[in-house]
Design a protein around this motif. Structure first.
Motif, PDB file in Angstrom:
ATOM      1  N   VAL B  66       0.794  -1.084  -0.123  1.00  0.00           N
ATOM      2  CA  VAL B  66       0.571  -0.036  -0.161  1.00  0.00           C
ATOM      3  C   VAL B  66       1.097   0.883   0.338  1.00  0.00           C
ATOM      4  O   VAL B  66       1.857   1.221   0.781  1.00  0.00           O
ATOM      5  CB  VAL B  66      -0.849  -0.067   1.078  1.00  0.00           C
ATOM      6  CG1 VAL B  66      -1.845   1.043   0.909  1.00  0.00           C
ATOM      7  CG2 VAL B  66      -2.353  -1.001   1.392  1.00  0.00           C
ATOM      8  N   ILE B  83      -7.969   6.120  -3.784  1.00  0.00           N
ATOM      9  CA  ILE B  83      -7.876   5.253  -4.469  1.00  0.00           C
ATOM     10  C   ILE B  83      -7.377   4.661  -5.109  1.00  0.00           C
ATOM     11  O   ILE B  83      -8.019   4.355  -6.010  1.00  0.00           O
ATOM     12  CB  ILE B  83      -8.183   3.899  -3.175  1.00  0.00           C
ATOM     13  CG1 ILE B  83      -8.569   4.472  -2.081  1.00  0.00           C
ATOM     14  CG2 ILE B  83      -7.304   2.800  -2.902  1.00  0.00           C
ATOM     15  CD1 ILE B  83      -9.534   3.842  -0.872  1.00  0.00           C
ATOM     16  N   GLU B  85      -5.873   1.111  -7.569  1.00  0.00           N
ATOM     17  CA  GLU B  85      -5.648  -0.141  -7.473  1.00  0.00           C
ATOM     18  C   GLU B  85      -4.787  -0.233  -8.949  1.00  0.00           C
ATOM     19  O   GLU B  85      -5.095  -0.181  -9.578  1.00  0.00           O
ATOM     20  CB  GLU B  85      -6.981  -0.973  -7.693  1.00  0.00           C
ATOM     21  CG  GLU B  85      -5.974  -2.626  -7.494  1.00  0.00           C
ATOM     22  CD  GLU B  85      -7.762  -3.641  -7.567  1.00  0.00           C
ATOM     23  OE1 GLU B  85      -8.445  -3.228  -7.393  1.00  0.00           O
ATOM     24  OE2 GLU B  85      -7.047  -4.972  -7.886  1.00  0.00           O
ATOM     25  N   ALA B  88      -0.259  -5.206  -8.791  1.00  0.00           N
ATOM     26  CA  ALA B  88      -0.935  -5.616  -7.680  1.00  0.00           C
ATOM     27  C   ALA B  88      -0.730  -4.801  -6.246  1.00  0.00           C
ATOM     28  O   ALA B  88      -0.737  -5.735  -5.086  1.00  0.00           O
ATOM     29  CB  ALA B  88       0.463  -6.127  -7.167  1.00  0.00           C
ATOM     30  N   HIS B  89      -0.516  -3.383  -6.104  1.00  0.00           N
ATOM     31  CA  HIS B  89      -0.698  -2.542  -5.692  1.00  0.00           C
ATOM     32  C   HIS B  89      -2.158  -1.555  -5.370  1.00  0.00           C
ATOM     33  O   HIS B  89      -2.581  -1.891  -6.078  1.00  0.00           O
ATOM     34  CB  HIS B  89       0.828  -1.845  -6.000  1.00  0.00           C
ATOM     35  CG  HIS B  89       2.172  -2.140  -5.793  1.00  0.00           C
ATOM     36  ND1 HIS B  89       3.786  -1.319  -6.363  1.00  0.00           N
ATOM     37  CD2 HIS B  89       2.243  -3.179  -5.728  1.00  0.00           C
ATOM     38  CE1 HIS B  89       4.566  -2.474  -6.036  1.00  0.00           C
ATOM     39  NE2 HIS B  89       3.519  -3.954  -5.688  1.00  0.00           N
ATOM     40  N   LEU B  90      -1.632  -1.077  -4.193  1.00  0.00           N
ATOM     41  CA  LEU B  90      -2.422   0.166  -3.605  1.00  0.00           C
ATOM     42  C   LEU B  90      -2.248   1.623  -3.347  1.00  0.00           C
ATOM     43  O   LEU B  90      -1.462   0.868  -2.796  1.00  0.00           O
ATOM     44  CB  LEU B  90      -3.760  -0.483  -2.919  1.00  0.00           C
ATOM     45  CG  LEU B  90      -5.249  -1.792  -2.655  1.00  0.00           C
ATOM     46  CD1 LEU B  90      -5.302  -2.129  -1.968  1.00  0.00           C
ATOM     47  CD2 LEU B  90      -5.818  -1.112  -3.778  1.00  0.00           C
ATOM     48  N   TYR B  91      -2.592   2.623  -4.222  1.00  0.00           N
ATOM     49  CA  TYR B  91      -1.858   3.431  -3.586  1.00  0.00           C
ATOM     50  C   TYR B  91      -3.488   4.971  -3.665  1.00  0.00           C
ATOM     51  O   TYR B  91      -4.395   4.444  -3.323  1.00  0.00           O
ATOM     52  CB  TYR B  91      -1.859   4.270  -4.903  1.00  0.00           C
ATOM     53  CG  TYR B  91      -0.261   3.984  -5.959  1.00  0.00           C
ATOM     54  CD1 TYR B  91      -0.555   2.454  -6.303  1.00  0.00           C
ATOM     55  CD2 TYR B  91       1.146   3.830  -5.601  1.00  0.00           C
ATOM     56  CE1 TYR B  91       0.503   1.299  -7.194  1.00  0.00           C
ATOM     57  CE2 TYR B  91       1.640   3.892  -6.641  1.00  0.00           C
ATOM     58  CZ  TYR B  91       1.606   2.784  -6.657  1.00  0.00           C
ATOM     59  OH  TYR B  91       2.840   1.589  -7.495  1.00  0.00           O
ATOM     60  N   ARG B 107      -8.653   0.009 -11.311  1.00  0.00           N
ATOM     61  CA  ARG B 107      -9.212   0.105 -10.773  1.00  0.00           C
ATOM     62  C   ARG B 107      -9.430   1.976  -9.600  1.00  0.00           C
ATOM     63  O   ARG B 107      -8.591   2.204  -9.074  1.00  0.00           O
ATOM     64  CB  ARG B 107     -10.368  -0.247  -9.721  1.00  0.00           C
ATOM     65  CG  ARG B 107     -10.546  -2.145 -10.236  1.00  0.00           C
ATOM     66  CD  ARG B 107     -11.242  -2.392  -8.984  1.00  0.00           C
ATOM     67  NE  ARG B 107     -11.190  -3.169  -8.086  1.00  0.00           N
ATOM     68  CZ  ARG B 107     -11.546  -3.646  -7.727  1.00  0.00           C
ATOM     69  NH1 ARG B 107     -12.843  -3.996  -7.092  1.00  0.00           N
ATOM     70  NH2 ARG B 107     -10.866  -4.170  -6.180  1.00  0.00           N
ATOM     71  N   LEU B 139      -6.854  -0.538   4.400  1.00  0.00           N
ATOM     72  CA  LEU B 139      -5.633  -1.452   3.231  1.00  0.00           C
ATOM     73  C   LEU B 139      -5.293  -2.188   3.326  1.00  0.00           C
ATOM     74  O   LEU B 139      -5.628  -3.597   2.682  1.00  0.00           O
ATOM     75  CB  LEU B 139      -5.848  -0.471   1.951  1.00  0.00           C
ATOM     76  CG  LEU B 139      -6.779   0.441   1.245  1.00  0.00           C
ATOM     77  CD1 LEU B 139      -6.478   1.127   0.375  1.00  0.00           C
ATOM     78  CD2 LEU B 139      -8.045  -0.444   1.036  1.00  0.00           C
ATOM     79  N   ASP B 144     -11.447  -4.513   1.492  1.00  0.00           N
ATOM     80  CA  ASP B 144     -11.315  -3.620  -0.309  1.00  0.00           C
ATOM     81  C   ASP B 144     -11.901  -2.377  -0.593  1.00  0.00           C
ATOM     82  O   ASP B 144     -12.197  -1.855   0.665  1.00  0.00           O
ATOM     83  CB  ASP B 144     -12.316  -4.590  -0.543  1.00  0.00           C
ATOM     84  CG  ASP B 144     -12.809  -4.642  -2.093  1.00  0.00           C
ATOM     85  OD1 ASP B 144     -12.532  -3.722  -2.681  1.00  0.00           O
ATOM     86  OD2 ASP B 144     -12.367  -5.686  -2.627  1.00  0.00           O
ATOM     87  N   PRO B 145     -11.029  -1.787  -1.209  1.00  0.00           N
ATOM     88  CA  PRO B 145     -10.927  -0.419  -1.532  1.00  0.00           C
ATOM     89  C   PRO B 145     -12.191  -0.107  -2.109  1.00  0.00           C
ATOM     90  O   PRO B 145     -12.644   1.081  -1.652  1.00  0.00           O
ATOM     91  CB  PRO B 145      -9.892  -0.224  -2.660  1.00  0.00           C
ATOM     92  CG  PRO B 145      -9.540  -1.822  -3.121  1.00  0.00           C
ATOM     93  CD  PRO B 145     -10.032  -2.419  -2.209  1.00  0.00           C
ATOM     94  N   GLN B 151     -16.545   4.280  -7.128  1.00  0.00           N
ATOM     95  CA  GLN B 151     -15.869   3.690  -7.673  1.00  0.00           C
ATOM     96  C   GLN B 151     -16.199   4.730  -9.113  1.00  0.00           C
ATOM     97  O   GLN B 151     -16.774   5.695  -9.223  1.00  0.00           O
ATOM     98  CB  GLN B 151     -15.932   2.617  -8.003  1.00  0.00           C
ATOM     99  CG  GLN B 151     -14.848   2.076 -10.214  1.00  0.00           C
ATOM    100  CD  GLN B 151     -15.132   0.280  -9.656  1.00  0.00           C
ATOM    101  OE1 GLN B 151     -15.548  -0.522  -8.553  1.00  0.00           O
ATOM    102  NE2 GLN B 151     -13.988  -0.213 -10.607  1.00  0.00           N
TER     103      GLN B 151
END
Lengths: 266, 266, 266
Positions: B66, B83, B85, B88-91, B107, B139, B144-145, B151
């Motif tokens: 993250v 957020i 996605e 394989a990372h979340l920002y 996403r 996260l 889940d974001p 969204q």
């Protein structure tokens, strides 16, 4: 159980993401690692400053620590990338003097890039990410350094050009400034044990008078510079609440003279 | 088992305690987290510099990381907190271009403050502590974001105004400087693959001559600037042991021209 | 299980290795520790700045955190080294005002060096490494602070000379600037709750006009300075996209006046 420790000492700064990229590679290859920043603020290309930082900090770590150091103006050239086993620690860095102040060297290895590079990635400008980080991750996992390269003589590693010695000349201990710290303290090459033999008269640094030894900063007369026992087993020259380097106009290499008491000479 | 990783990229510096406060909130909400500093030394308000740091460092981290980024001159305004996605990372960060260089966006979500703020604390000047850190902690815990916001289209996120493209014009590849690093290296928008087609004659940057490609810094003639393959898949312009930016007087946005060998054009 | 947390707040910088040495000692004595950097960039000797950093960051950490703070121009003198238990946290530092902004002090102890020093090492210039780090490691391991020293009155600890109070005078709330942050925001001693009673007319700082309260930086008229609710429960004075400190030429200690609406006075 304690995690494997990898310390980092670089001149990367942090804002360009280079230090972060090294951390990412380490954690990708060896997820359980404990990454410890020593410094990313070594002045760009200043190998001697990086060597000093390592000398001060690295030996304090527990046995088994891996110390990754990158101050590497010759990155991409024919200089070796090396692993140095010293005391109970492992050090990695370019062979340019950066590891030359590490105490108790035992074994050294020239890293064979083909054994550590991943997916063929070896940017000629970023061996920290592509060569040293993968090698450090494998050492942190317990792999033997011998599996990553060819053994060489620790004594053949590049030494810093700095003269960090001292001598006794006519009742004086004569050495030089080897480091200037953030507070402007002048760390000298004179062993702190000499202070027990020092005259109250003090001595000089770069021709400027330095007062006799004091027990703490509090004992330094206002506006003066004095000898004091430093934290690295060496004599330092300090000013109270200000920079000795600025006050005396001195830096690395300046000559330092400490007058010794005649009665106590061995 | 490896701990969940949260990286930090901010313009907070460290001395005011803001970066420390973010860390405290993260560890209070998700005690097992591994916090990794990418940088707190992004120049104040410099969104493009923060985006660059993320681009260089974040993708090196293992899947599941993250990345919390706060360079947020519009904090407290109506700009979204988002957020992203990607891979394989979340920002997480403000929607002001800071996340616009993140590769492989999948996403995106506009964070709903009411779902993440704790005890009603949402200072209009410190969303890093009150909004982003609580969201990042959740996260990192595996939430889940989609449960933290609404969204939105990744393509609708704010883009940086910088023109980072390049084109081929009359036997030259023409791009621009997109980043200047701590060493004064000029990172350009030209793909490094172009170097295989480059003329020995080199090219120019901001109208100043730049020597043909070299394999390492060692190969750069003293006093000159040369093209070199950088670590980000892009052509860079460097000087040996000095700052190309200072020597050439150039910075972000300067035009760069690389002469291409005619025979090898596709 | 979460690891024991030790945070670090110092004026050591990182390049000299002092901060790294402290980390090494901590990890040698208590291998499972989670070391968290708050800051090593407190300006040298600036006790008030260190106290502010602690105030902002430390209380955000989970219960049980140990906060080690060293901004210690009097190192080696007769000043006490102290442990302060406050809220659910433990703080260690020199008794020079550095811990004076810590909220909710409960118990205090003067550290007895003979109980914590290892192998007789106590350099007169580096208590961070030789005294505070070993003491912090033992607190992190769960040892009672009472076993490391002598209990003293929290109220007897040295206070900062700064006047951080405020008063109501003829329809104005009068306080002062207590901190200037990296962005040039002026943090004042006025409680943020006063903003609910503020006139749209605003007030002044150091005799310069300051616009009435805004809800976010976005609301500040270009080129002007305005009152805003800060993140520390205090009124701040900010400029949009620039430094209020530079624009107004003000710093710590400058007088601040906020006009209060007459109708709402209690």
């Amino acid at each position: 159980m304690a995690m494997a420790i990898v310390t980092l000492t670089t001149d990367f700064g942090t804002r360009d993401g280079y230090a972060g990229a090294v951390k990412g590679v380490l954690l990708s290859l060896e997820p359980g690692i404990d990454i410890v920043d020593l410094s990313h603020e070594i002045p760009p290309g200043d190998v001697a400053a990086g060597a000093w930082c390592l000398r001060v900090a690295a030996p304090e770590f527990p046995a088994g620590a891996v110390h990754l150091a990158v101050v590497d103006p010759g990155v991409g050239s024919s200089r070796h990338a090396v692993i140095l086993e010293a005391g109970a620690h492992l050090y990695l860095g370019p062979d340019n003097g950066l590891l030359s102040l590490v105490p108790d060297p035992l074994r050294a290895f020239a890293i064979d890039a083909s054994r550590v590079v991943r997916d063929g990635r070896l940017a000629p400008t970023f061996h920290g990410r592509d060569l040293f980080a993968p090698a450090a991750a494998r050492l942190a996992s317990g792999e033997d350094p011998a599996s990553l390269g060819t053994q060489i003589e620790p004594g053949d590693l590049v030494a810093l050009p700095v003269d960090a010695g001292w001598s006794e000349q006519g009742g004086e201990a004569v050495g030089c400034v080897v480091h200037v710290d953030r507070f402007g303290n002048l760390v000298t090459s004179l062993p702190a044990a000499l202070l027990a033999r020092a005259c109250a008269a003090g001595g000089s640094a770069g021709g400027r008078p330095v007062l006799g030894p004091v027990a703490s900063y509090e004992g330094i007369a206002q506006g003066g510079a004095a000898f004091i026992e430093g934290s690295q087993g060496l004599v330092e020259i300090s000013v109270r609440g200000a920079s000795a380097s600025s006050l005396l106009g001195l830096g690395v290499g300046s000559e330092v003279r400490l007058s010794l008491s005649q009665g106590e000479e061995a």
